[in-house]
Every structure is written in structure tokens, then in C-alpha cells.
Scaffold this active site. Structure first.
Site, short mmCIF file in Angstrom:
data_model
loop_
_atom_site.label_atom_id
_atom_site.label_comp_id
_atom_site.label_asym_id
_atom_site.label_seq_id
_atom_site.Cartn_x
_atom_site.Cartn_y
_atom_site.Cartn_z
N GLU A 77 0.84 -1.41 0.10
CA GLU A 77 0.08 0.00 -0.17
C GLU A 77 0.85 1.27 -0.09
OE1 GLU A 77 -4.18 -1.58 2.19
OE2 GLU A 77 -2.67 -0.12 3.23
N LEU A 91 0.24 5.79 0.91
CA LEU A 91 -0.63 6.63 1.48
C LEU A 91 -1.43 7.23 0.42
CD1 LEU A 91 -1.68 8.24 3.76
CD2 LEU A 91 0.09 10.02 3.55
N SER A 92 -1.04 7.33 -0.76
CA SER A 92 -1.65 7.65 -1.97
C SER A 92 -2.40 6.44 -2.57
CB SER A 92 -0.76 8.37 -2.98
OG SER A 92 -1.52 8.87 -3.99
N GLU A 114 -1.12 -9.52 -6.90
CA GLU A 114 -1.00 -10.24 -8.35
C GLU A 114 -0.04 -9.20 -9.03
OE1 GLU A 114 -3.84 -9.10 -6.50
OE2 GLU A 114 -5.52 -9.83 -7.50
N CYS A 147 -8.62 -7.16 -9.26
CA CYS A 147 -9.10 -5.76 -9.66
C CYS A 147 -8.95 -5.77 -11.21
CB CYS A 147 -8.42 -4.73 -9.16
SG CYS A 147 -6.79 -4.33 -9.78
N CYS A 164 -5.44 -5.59 -12.55
CA CYS A 164 -4.83 -6.86 -12.15
C CYS A 164 -5.16 -7.59 -13.35
CB CYS A 164 -5.04 -7.57 -11.09
SG CYS A 164 -4.08 -6.60 -9.80
#
Length: 129
Positions: free
Chosen positions: A44, A46-47, A55, A86, A89
Site C-alpha cells: 500500500e 498513502l496515496s 497479483e 481488480c 490486475c
């Protein structure tokens, strides 16, 4: 195929996910045509738009090792129902074949061909069929 082994690998790499914001850890395994196996977990940021999905992290490792054809993908998450890749991906994976995709959650699993999750991935793009 060695689904059980790959699933265990995906659960293990999931533990390494960097998910300080959502607390939603995902693990993935990508299997190349030659049988080489590559792991990935989500990273991850922050943005949120800069977040890397598990994946694509696994696929990046595969490509960096020279893989160009993908046979299988396993995605695991600590959810009741299996979580699905998603759209980004799905499109990136489609660049490297039509792998079988196993999605695993707490209460079971589902499998699909990538083309079932993303039909016509290349149709109409740069005039490719």
C-alpha cells in the site's frame, strides 16, 4: 497442478503484505509456463492509487525472471468469500496468457480462466484478436 502447495505459498507471502492503511493483506502466486513460481503481496501507499496489488507484484517478479507465459495464479485474502483480482490486475495478467485463476477465502475457493474474468482482453486494442 499443485494448487495446494501454491495456495500455502500465497498464504505465507500474504503475511509480508504492507497494508498499514486498509489492514487488508493479500497474497498471490504466479506460475509460469515452465513451472517457475513467483510470490507477491500487496504494497500500500498513502496515496491509494499508487498501491501495488499482490497479483501485479508476483507478475513483476515473474517478468523480471524472464517469464512471458503464465499458467496459473492463486490469490488469497482473509475474507469470507474469495476476493477477485481488480480490473487492472486482470488486464495486466491477460498480457501473459489465459491462466487458470484460483481465488481463496476463509470459507472456500473458486477457480476461473482469466478470460472468464476478463473477456475480450485484447480485442480491439491495437487491432489484436
Amino acid at each position: 497442478m499443485q494448487w495446494e502447495c501454491w495456495t500455502k505459498m500465497a498464504w505465507k507471502v500474504r503475511e509480508k503484505a504492507y497494508a498499514p492503511y486498509s489492514k487488508f493483506a493479500v497474497g498471490a502466486v504466479v506460475v509460469a509456463r515452465d513451472g517457475s513460481v513467483f510470490e507477491g503481496c500487496n504494497v500500500e501507499n498513502l496515496s491509494y492509487g499508487l498501491t501495488l496489488c499482490a497479483e501485479r507484484v508476483a507478475l513483476g517478479a515473474a517478468v523480471a525472471a524472464g517469464a512471458r507465459e503464465i499458467e496459473a495464479v492463486v490469490v488469497v485474502a482473509d475474507t469470507q468469500q474469495p476476493v477477485s483480482p481488480c480490473g487492472a490486475c486482470r488486464q495486466v495478467l491477460a498480457e501473459f496468457g489465459d491462466p487458470e485463476v484460483l481465488l481463496v477465502g476463509q470459507t472456500g475457493s473458486e477457480s476461473f480462466r482469466l478470460s472468464e474474468l476478463l473477456p475480450r482482453a485484447k480485442t480491439g486494442i491495437l487491432d489484436q484478436a
